[in-house]
Design a protein around this motif. Sequence first.
Motif, mmCIF file in Angstrom:
data_model
loop_
_atom_site.group_PDB
_atom_site.id
_atom_site.type_symbol
_atom_site.label_atom_id
_atom_site.label_comp_id
_atom_site.label_asym_id
_atom_site.label_seq_id
_atom_site.Cartn_x
_atom_site.Cartn_y
_atom_site.Cartn_z
ATOM 1 N N VAL A 210 2.371 1.902 15.508
ATOM 2 C CA VAL A 210 2.117 1.513 14.119
ATOM 3 C C VAL A 210 3.444 1.421 13.388
ATOM 4 N N LEU A 211 3.452 0.658 12.299
ATOM 5 C CA LEU A 211 4.662 0.530 11.484
ATOM 6 C C LEU A 211 4.467 1.226 10.145
ATOM 7 N N THR A 212 5.477 1.974 9.739
ATOM 8 C CA THR A 212 5.505 2.547 8.404
ATOM 9 C C THR A 212 6.330 1.627 7.507
ATOM 10 N N THR A 213 6.314 1.905 6.214
ATOM 11 C CA THR A 213 7.124 1.083 5.306
ATOM 12 C C THR A 213 8.608 1.243 5.602
ATOM 13 N N SER A 214 9.031 2.423 6.055
ATOM 14 C CA SER A 214 10.447 2.622 6.353
ATOM 15 C C SER A 214 10.870 1.826 7.577
ATOM 16 N N GLU A 215 9.962 1.646 8.543
ATOM 17 C CA GLU A 215 10.277 0.810 9.703
ATOM 18 C C GLU A 215 10.255 -0.667 9.311
ATOM 19 N N TRP A 216 9.316 -1.010 8.443
ATOM 20 C CA TRP A 216 9.215 -2.396 7.971
ATOM 21 C C TRP A 216 10.424 -2.754 7.115
ATOM 22 N N SER A 217 10.757 -1.858 6.169
ATOM 23 C CA SER A 217 11.894 -2.066 5.268
ATOM 24 C C SER A 217 12.720 -0.796 5.214
#
Length: 222
Positions: A210-217
Amino acid sequence: MKFRAMIRPAFAIAILAAIPSGPVLAVDGYDISAFTSADLDVSGSLSNAEFNTTLEPGLSRKALAKSFRRADLNRNGSIQVNEFLIFRRVIILPKNPLERWFHRADTSIDGAVSFDEFAASFKAKVALVSIRRDFLRADRNESGTVTLLEYSNFRRGLTPPSRLAVFDLADFDGDGLLTVPEFGHAYAQSTSDALILERFVKLDDNRDGVLTTSEWSPGVVR
């Protein structure tokens, strides 16, 4: 199966739920008994073969194909109940383009357009995050459906713009994490699953799926 096909598992069920059982069938005042009689697999839509059974006998293959193309307004390869009624001129499409869009999108003929119905009116090159942004902007009373008045107000620029970030729009279940299918919502619906998965893996630093917002941005804390 396309990842993004998973967002609409209840669509056919919703159509069928809107159709009452019994020998004489009607939805919102429309007699749909001919439609339901032809819908042999009870899918909520008519295949080419099922649709042909509703036409006058003796038509040539060319005439049958032409009729199907004329009835299939959203070009999805099947005939929904509203398309069937429009083809038979039970529902007469108004001249106003906004009203015409609404009647063509309202496949359940219940007077309101769900997200699935709204999304089905867009081409495959449009990302679902963009479609969802427009839908939420149009759905002013947050009912989960869009009425003709709400859609008209949206198209006329009378509704405020959405302030949701792309990550939030892709996060359909609202859990603050993006799965691979949700990540795919940020791309055109015609984008290949292989490309989506490749880009997802590059961002998924901890390889937890899964992606978190920190991984996304990177640098964004929420």
